[in-house]
Design an enzyme around this catalytic site. Sequence first.
Site: not given
Length: 576
Positions: A190, A500, A546, A555
Amino acid sequence: MKRFFHAIRTPLVVLGSILFLNCEESLPPLTDTFSEQIRLNQIGYYPKAIKKATIVDGGEIEKFMVVDSVTMNVVMTGTLSESKDWKLAGETVRIADFSEIVQEGTYMVLVPDIGYSYPFEIKNNVLQETFLGSIKGLYYQRVSMPLEEKHAGKWHRAMAHPDDSLLFHPSSGKEEGYLSSPGGWYDAGDYNKYIVNAAFPLGQLYLLEEEYPNSVPDNALNIPESGNGKSDYLDELRYEMDWTLTMQDEDGGLFHKLTTKNFEGMVMPNKAVSQRYIVGKGTTATLDFAASAAQAYRVFKDMDPLYATKCLQAAKKAYAWALEHPAVEFTNPEDIHTGQYGDANFDDEWFWADAELFVSTKDTSYLQHLQTGSMNFTFKPGESWTGFMRFLGMFTLLNHKETIPADLYEKMRQGILNSADALMKKAAALDYFQPVDDFHWGSNSDILNAAMIMAQAYQLDPKPAYLTGVQQAMDYILGNNAMGVSYVTGFGDKTPMSIHHRQSAADGIDEPVPGLLSGGPNSRLQDVAGGAVYPENPSPMQSWVDQEPSYASNEICLNWNAPLTYVLGFLEQESN
Ligand code: 9MR
Ligand code: 9MR
């Protein structure tokens, strides 16, 4: 995987070890397919290290060979261990021990009827590139600047997130005005920035610099500051430190995070343009900052004394705020749905801040404050930023033996050695020779944090077993594990491809940004709700996929890369 004929070879006894007479035609042909049943460190081993591969589902097979992958000569023939049932891994395995090979080279393990392993190296400094790659991974997380092609290669990207005029969320205690808070590293997949999870990784990264100063010279990383005459490592860490300094309020307290209200979509940074806010202010962020800024003083004082002093002053000011607000817990306000990094227990943050400030200032009031608390030496998987900070404080105090009372030193020394012994005992009994028996979100970082304790024990008492413990933890991370994956993007033959990570998902490039550590198996599978698809009832060590939607297993995150860097750096210093 490819099967082949079991060639007949004439045994020949040479120097006490049984070799097989090697005619080239008797070896199975090398194809592009390597066996996924042979698990090992895909990068390689130090010549003096214990070297083991794991053979999964080998049935009754008892022999293995090690082949020089250049000459295709068999350099060793060995016997596999008895078969073991590994519960955490959910696998039946035998172990191939090829520690006797000390000659530098590139090799493959060959198991008849199973095939060849990925090729790996045996040499000094075998992990140096991976070490540097893990630091460069942090460069790729830089906020508020373009990543230029000459530094970032094909992962170059445009300027994004200037973060120069941020609104205050009411939880920050401010009602009007703007904060300029540019720079730093994106936390993870993020795009938000969190003080707790900036200070904690900085603490782990500074520790390496204090223990092994200048192990990354100028020009080692090809970052924008390369060529300025200063360590590229310190340049990179300063990029993050500079950001954390901007998050200190005038009263000394630290805002908890800089974030959007909701996570952005899986888009490139410059397409993630939702309003960002300054959110919260609390004791954990403030004390973690105080600790890391006090460390920064020591780390930067030769390179830039003025900057170092600025950090120390900021640290003291933060600490003073915490004394006035000793237990302000942060929880997400109702309208904020991004990472919380919450923690209602402040003991470890106090311990860490007291330790760092005492060592940097020699002011005994910090030491007295520290001694009012109790000390817990038991490593707990999953505690990460909610507890591991106390170990960072202990490591610092142990590294500055001359500044602390002898009885405190002895108590901590014994505590760390006992803690490392307990971890070693687990590693000896557990699947893949690593010390973690409970697989949480970010389990790879638990294994590396545990390895940091063993590394510290090795520094206190250089028994070879401690070094082996650290090396085997790294072997797990780099491929000797129940997924047969080297969990560091771009380093190894089979590495995560669909992390991620918003940039990696959106940039149209097949390979993800390199040098980033996947979180690893997580038996809680929280991301099934987000679209991750696991095989039915995966074993704890196989609870990893994965897949890009798998934020709970695949992530990447700063506090996972930091212990990776620390442990790689430690091994490069101690294993040759
Ligand atoms: O992308 C988010 C990731 O960075 C976080 O670690 C994770 C847990 O907080 O959440 C991810 O966002 C997901 C959200 O929580 C639920 N909807 C799907 C989002 C990812 O696609
Ligand atoms: O590492 C964190 C994990 O322990 C939590 O269970 C999870 C959900 O709150 O959040 C993880 O941290 C994420 C953070 O909240 C946002 N950035 C990405 C982090 C790694 O997934």
